[in-house]
Design an enzyme around this catalytic site. Structure first.
Site, PDB file in Angstrom:
ATOM      1  N   SER A 126      10.555 -68.594 -81.013  1.00  0.00           N
ATOM      2  CA  SER A 126       9.307 -67.872 -80.791  1.00  0.00           C
ATOM      3  C   SER A 126       9.524 -66.372 -80.848  1.00  0.00           C
ATOM      4  CB  SER A 126       8.753 -68.255 -79.410  1.00  0.00           C
ATOM      5  OG  SER A 126       7.748 -67.356 -79.006  1.00  0.00           O
ATOM      6  N   TYR A 151      10.176 -69.113 -69.812  1.00  0.00           N
ATOM      7  CA  TYR A 151       9.936 -69.851 -71.075  1.00  0.00           C
ATOM      8  C   TYR A 151      10.631 -69.108 -72.226  1.00  0.00           C
ATOM      9  CZ  TYR A 151       7.650 -70.468 -75.547  1.00  0.00           C
ATOM     10  OH  TYR A 151       7.418 -70.617 -76.894  1.00  0.00           O
ATOM     11  N   LYS A 155      14.058 -69.955 -74.813  1.00  0.00           N
ATOM     12  CA  LYS A 155      14.114 -69.840 -76.282  1.00  0.00           C
ATOM     13  C   LYS A 155      15.314 -68.988 -76.684  1.00  0.00           C
ATOM     14  CE  LYS A 155      10.677 -72.435 -77.420  1.00  0.00           C
ATOM     15  NZ  LYS A 155      10.947 -73.745 -78.037  1.00  0.00           N
TER      16      LYS A 155
HETATM   17  C1  WQD Z   1      -2.489 -63.801 -76.841  1.00  0.00           C
HETATM   18  C2  WQD Z   1      -3.298 -62.592 -76.399  1.00  0.00           C
HETATM   19  C3  WQD Z   1      -3.506 -62.347 -74.033  1.00  0.00           C
HETATM   20  C4  WQD Z   1      -5.960 -65.851 -73.236  1.00  0.00           C
HETATM   21  C5  WQD Z   1       2.488 -67.084 -75.907  1.00  0.00           C
HETATM   22  C6  WQD Z   1       3.974 -67.309 -75.993  1.00  0.00           C
HETATM   23  C7  WQD Z   1       4.337 -67.686 -77.396  1.00  0.00           C
HETATM   24  C8  WQD Z   1       3.557 -68.896 -77.774  1.00  0.00           C
HETATM   25  C9  WQD Z   1       2.057 -68.587 -77.700  1.00  0.00           C
HETATM   26  C10 WQD Z   1       4.157 -71.145 -77.339  1.00  0.00           C
HETATM   27  C11 WQD Z   1      -2.678 -61.879 -75.208  1.00  0.00           C
HETATM   28  C12 WQD Z   1      -4.863 -62.590 -74.686  1.00  0.00           C
HETATM   29  C13 WQD Z   1      -5.200 -64.909 -73.894  1.00  0.00           C
HETATM   30  C14 WQD Z   1      -7.196 -65.476 -72.648  1.00  0.00           C
HETATM   31  C15 WQD Z   1      -6.848 -63.229 -73.418  1.00  0.00           C
HETATM   32  N1  WQD Z   1       3.900 -69.953 -76.897  1.00  0.00           N
HETATM   33  N2  WQD Z   1      -5.650 -63.622 -73.980  1.00  0.00           N
HETATM   34  N3  WQD Z   1      -7.601 -64.175 -72.767  1.00  0.00           N
HETATM   35  O1  WQD Z   1       0.997 -64.736 -74.854  1.00  0.00           O
HETATM   36  O2  WQD Z   1       0.881 -63.932 -77.280  1.00  0.00           O
HETATM   37  O3  WQD Z   1       2.151 -65.999 -76.723  1.00  0.00           O
HETATM   38  O4  WQD Z   1       1.776 -68.210 -76.344  1.00  0.00           O
HETATM   39  O5  WQD Z   1       4.234 -71.572 -78.442  1.00  0.00           O
HETATM   40  O6  WQD Z   1       5.726 -67.982 -77.438  1.00  0.00           O
HETATM   41  O7  WQD Z   1       4.653 -66.113 -75.679  1.00  0.00           O
HETATM   42  O8  WQD Z   1      -0.322 -66.022 -76.599  1.00  0.00           O
HETATM   43  O9  WQD Z   1      -2.635 -66.825 -76.745  1.00  0.00           O
HETATM   44  O10 WQD Z   1      -1.540 -66.655 -74.454  1.00  0.00           O
HETATM   45  O11 WQD Z   1      -2.221 -64.582 -75.674  1.00  0.00           O
HETATM   46  O12 WQD Z   1      -7.222 -62.048 -73.492  1.00  0.00           O
HETATM   47  O13 WQD Z   1      -7.931 -66.302 -72.033  1.00  0.00           O
HETATM   48  O14 WQD Z   1      -4.579 -63.058 -75.984  1.00  0.00           O
HETATM   49  O15 WQD Z   1      -3.617 -61.382 -73.014  1.00  0.00           O
HETATM   50  O16 WQD Z   1      -2.886 -60.482 -75.360  1.00  0.00           O
HETATM   51  P1  WQD Z   1       0.926 -65.047 -76.299  1.00  0.00           P
HETATM   52  P2  WQD Z   1      -1.717 -66.099 -75.832  1.00  0.00           P
END
Ligand code: WQD
Length: 352
Positions: A126, A151, A155
């Site tokens: 990731s 997490y 990785k």
């Molecule tokens: C993306 C952006 C949030 C939800 C993580 C892991 C990565 C992969 C995907 C597994 C951020 C914003 C989110 C919400 C929001 N994991 N957000 N409101 O954190 O980039 O990646 O998940 O495969 O390894 O690190 O993904 O989709 O959680 O967040 O504003 O209800 O969306 O703050 O900026 P992230 P995400």
């Protein structure tokens, strides 16, 4: 045709990768204890490919059960390893559960790789291994930083374990695939993401809000130093991610791998802000999303997206889906889940 063992094949990226491998002529088997997935997703894989995929409902943390799969399948040529817990927030609350599950399963798998001389190993990694990069656009040479969560740390440790393992087992070639943000659903809308509980990731939070499963969605912060104040990510369609796994296996099959371990970034190369993603969803769905601006989320990376030149040039990878496709397929999948609410809602005890 070469047989590939896909761990976590009932999961989101795993099920899409089963489809892509089958469509590219590989024989596949699945190992998934369904602790966080639903085996019924394999019916969707069969709908798309016409192939029924065997799932070994085994916990990879149980060495004897894992070993038995390899004893029964002496013709496994390669492994694509997805099976792991992946909820960033949960990992902060339960680090030991993440270390045990994600690392013991990998160790057991590698013991079998050694015992049965499996030549090809593709690892689901990731972009989280980069932490908060100094420069938003990262290449595979961008130094990794201390992980922002247990997490992410699993990785990083997984990648390190694989490098050391491969050095002592040169007959096995390893590819590390660093995903950016996988989103969307297979264009057939027969398979897609099945978040467990309240979705943590952005796109399922958007679609569940739009369908009415959630009352509203929160954008975690709009005061970052980015073009519209919200975080920047590299959203990549899950089917493009899946195809990269097939290309990685083919790359290993063709003997093109150098120095035993190779790393590839899997992103579109386009940085998209959270608010831009919301607007893209509103455009393709024709709906006004009910969201509010909330506080920043601890651990969030401000801005990261991929330089994907290496995967394009060495794997021949060519991501096909744009942001609108990602949002539209995600929305169509959410609509299908609502229409066929029985499809995946059977109590797990009734599942085989
Ligand atoms: C993306 C952006 C949030 C939800 C993580 C892991 C990565 C992969 C995907 C597994 C951020 C914003 C989110 C919400 C929001 N994991 N957000 N409101 O954190 O980039 O990646 O998940 O495969 O390894 O690190 O993904 O989709 O959680 O967040 O504003 O209800 O969306 O703050 O900026 P992230 P995400």
């Amino acid at each position: 045709m070469a047989k590939i063992l896909v761990t976590g094949g009932c999961g989101y990226i795993g099920s899409h990768t089963l489809v892509d491998l089958i469509e590219n002529g590989f024989d596949v088997i699945c190992v998934d204890n369904n602790s966080r997935s639903n085996p019924l997703i394999l019916k969707g894989v069969e709908e798309i490919t016409g192939k029924s995929v065997k799932n070994y409902k085994v916990d990879l943390c149980n060495y004897d059960d894992t070993y038995a799969i390899f004893q029964e399948n002496r013709d496994i040529a390669g492994i694509v390893h997805f099976a792991a817990y992946k909820a960033v927030g949960e990992s902060v609350e339960k680090p030991l559960m993440y270390f045990e599950n994600n690392l013991v399963s990998l160790i057991n798998l590698l013991k079998c790789v050694q015992e049965f001389n499996i030549p090809w190993f593709v690892f689901s990694s990731s972009c989280t291994v980069y932490g908060n990069p100094d420069n938003s656009i990262v290449t595979e040479e961008t130094p990794t930083k201390p992980a922002e969560s247990p997490y992410g740390y699993t990785k990083q440790m997984g990648e390190g374990m694989l490098r050391d393992f491969q050095k002592s087992n040169p007959q096995t070639q390893v590819i590390l695939l660093r995903y950016f943000n996988p989103v969307g659903a297979h264009p057939s809308i027969q398979i897609g993401e099945l978040p467990i509980g309240k979705p943590q990731n952005l796109v399922p939070a958007i679609t569940q809000t739009a369908i009415g499963k959630l009352p509203k969605m929160t954008v975690f912060g709009n005061d970052y130093h980015t073009r519209d104040g919200s975080c920047v990510r590299d959203f990549i369609h899950v089917s493009d991610i899946a195809n990269a796994h097939t290309l990685a296996i083919k790359y290993l099959q063709d003997g093109k791998s150098e120095n035993g371990v190779e790393v590839f970034n899997l992103g579109t190369g386009n940085g998209v802000t959270v608010l831009e993603a919301v607007k893209a969803f509103e455009k393709v769905s024709g709906l006004k999303l009910n969201y509010e601006i909330g506080a920043r989320r601890a651990g969030d990376v401000i801005s990261i997206y991929a330089n994907n030149d290496k995967a394009k040039s060495k794997l021949g990878w060519d991501p096909k889906f744009g942001l609108d496709d990602m949002m539209l397929t995600a929305w169509q999948w959410e609509l299908k889940l609502k229409k066929d609410e029985q499809m995946f809602s059977e109590p797990k005890s009734q599942l085989n």
